[in-house]
Design an enzyme around this catalytic site. Structure first.
Site, PDB file in Angstrom:
ATOM      1  CB  CYS A  94     -42.729  36.866 -15.161  1.00  0.00           C
ATOM      2  SG  CYS A  94     -43.304  35.842 -16.522  1.00  0.00           S
ATOM      3  CG  HIS A 355     -41.588  38.978 -20.526  1.00  0.00           C
ATOM      4  ND1 HIS A 355     -40.771  39.073 -19.410  1.00  0.00           N
ATOM      5  CD2 HIS A 355     -42.683  38.257 -20.125  1.00  0.00           C
ATOM      6  CE1 HIS A 355     -41.350  38.458 -18.399  1.00  0.00           C
ATOM      7  NE2 HIS A 355     -42.498  37.943 -18.806  1.00  0.00           N
ATOM      8  CB  CYS A 386     -48.959  39.055 -13.821  1.00  0.00           C
ATOM      9  SG  CYS A 386     -48.581  38.977 -15.581  1.00  0.00           S
TER      10      CYS A 386
END
Length: 400
Positions: A94, A355, A386
């Site tokens: 991510c 996302h 995170c």
């Protein structure tokens, strides 16, 4: 002979709208999305000699299938860049997008290039599942209890964060609703307009009556996942999806999405050569490891590290793009570090905006740069998130 570290400046940033998985970009390839933003970001600097680009660093969390084969190089060639421009694809899940920007900045700081691009692209539509086309987990993960968490689904880690940090279902839903409200208000106010380069989707549709194929075009201009009508009542009706008696739902989790972004960086010498006024200076990047089973707390470790290295007080950071992987982990980070909630995701986050994994970091840099251009009083901004398997990342940017 040692060389002096030089500053790296962000001079332009842009992104596509973010589409829902199997939504507006369901037939759009991730390398085409990447090419789109690469063309757009370089067009923002008049007279830019593309031969000067030292490298194109692209983040992608699932670099396989349509976004495999070193998508960075393929994307830049599709964008019409000269053959002499190299490209590299990187993956830190991510944080890949902001990591790409940091890596590009570091190359400038070391004097290896005067012009660089950090970018990200991800199509979650082309991935049949969150873990890619083929799951091939190391058997040792299941043979030794201490390794079990490597295989945990992200939702289960969010449940563990909610339990350990005592984040209630009600607070998670309230956070999710606020994300949609802020994002809807930002869209209505045109606040994303300057950072988004609209994408023209062209689809071929058969017309059986005339035995012809029609080309249908649609210009996608806004993020697709925002629900202006999101309500606490509606969110409360959603069932937990990762644990039978849990609190994490589809409504208080980030959306699976498609999108891309690109950030153009220059050295001081290049700024003078092209007579460009930078938006901000790259001030640092930090990444830290945490237990995989509570991967969502990663920013708790990464944020203090980058602030300490840069010599910046947390209170002086006026805008924080904290990726909302889950409301549970975002709230745990905010509460543990004592972040000013009014400075966190002022225009909503991934729960509303989506996302697209490896692209998100670069997308959020584009949002931050647009905010810094609008607000001359905004001195420091941050992008943080995170990371799966237990990490956290934070990038810091400072007004010049």
């Amino acid at each position: 002979m040692s060389k002096q570290i030089q500053d790296a400046y962000i001079v332009a940033a842009t992104r596509t709208p973010v589409a829902k998985r199997k939504g507006a970009f369901k037939n759009v390839r991730p390398d085409d999305m990447l090419a789109h933003v690469l063309r757009a970001v370089t067009a923002k600097v008049s007279g830019l000699d593309l031969h000067e680009i030292g490298d194109v660093v692209v983040g992608c969390a699932m670099p396989e299938a349509e976004q495999g084969m070193n998508v960075a190089r393929i994307g830049l060639l599709l964008a019409g860049f000269p053959d002499s421009v190299p490209g590299i694809t990187i993956n830190r899940f991510c944080s890949s997008g902001v990591n790409a920007v940091a890596d590009a900045a570091t190359r400038i700081q070391l004097g290896e290039a005067d012009v660089m691009i950090g970018a990200g692209t991800e199509s979650m539509t082309v991935m049949p599942q969150m873990m890619g086309n083929k799951i091939a987990m190391n058997p040792a993960v299941f043979e030794h209890e201490e390794n079990f968490a490597i295989a945990y689904g992200m939702g289960l880690t969010a449940e563990k964060v909610a339990q350990q940090y005592k984040v209630s279902r009600e607070d998670q839903d309230a956070f999710a609703q606020a994300s949609h409200q802020k994002a809807a208000a930002a869209i209505a106010g045109g606040l994303f307009r300057d950072e988004i380069t609209p994408y023209l989707v062209r689809e071929h549709q058969p017309d059986f009556k005339s035995s012809t194929v029609r080309i249908v075009e649609k210009l996608v201009e806004n993020d697709e996942g925002v629900r202006a009508d999101s309500s606490l009542e509606g969110l409360a009706k959603l069932r937990p999806i990762f644990a039978a008696k849990g609190s994490v739902t589809a409504g208080n989790s980030s959306q699976m999405s498609d999108g891309a972004a690109a950030v153009l960086l220059m050295s001081e010498a290049a700024l003078k050569r092209y007579n460009v006024t930078p938006i901000a200076k790259y001030s640092g990047f930090s990444v830290a490891g945490v237990p995989p089973e509570i991967m969502g707390i990663g920013p708790i470790e990464a944020i203090p590290r980058v602030l300490k290295r840069a010599g910046v007080a947390q209170a002086d950071v006026g805008w924080i793009e904290l990726n909302e992987a889950f409301a549970a982990q975002a709230l745990a980070v905010i509460r543990t570090l004592g972040l000013d909630a009014s400075k966190v995701n002022p225009q909503g986050g991934a729960i509303a905006l989506g996302h697209p994994l490896g692209a998100t970091g670069a997308i959020r840099v584009a949002t931050l740069m647009a905010a810094m251009q609008r607000d001359p009083g905004l001195k420091h901004g941050m992008v943080t998130m995170c990371i799966g398997t237990g990490m956290g990342a934070a990038g810091l940017f400072t007004r010049v």
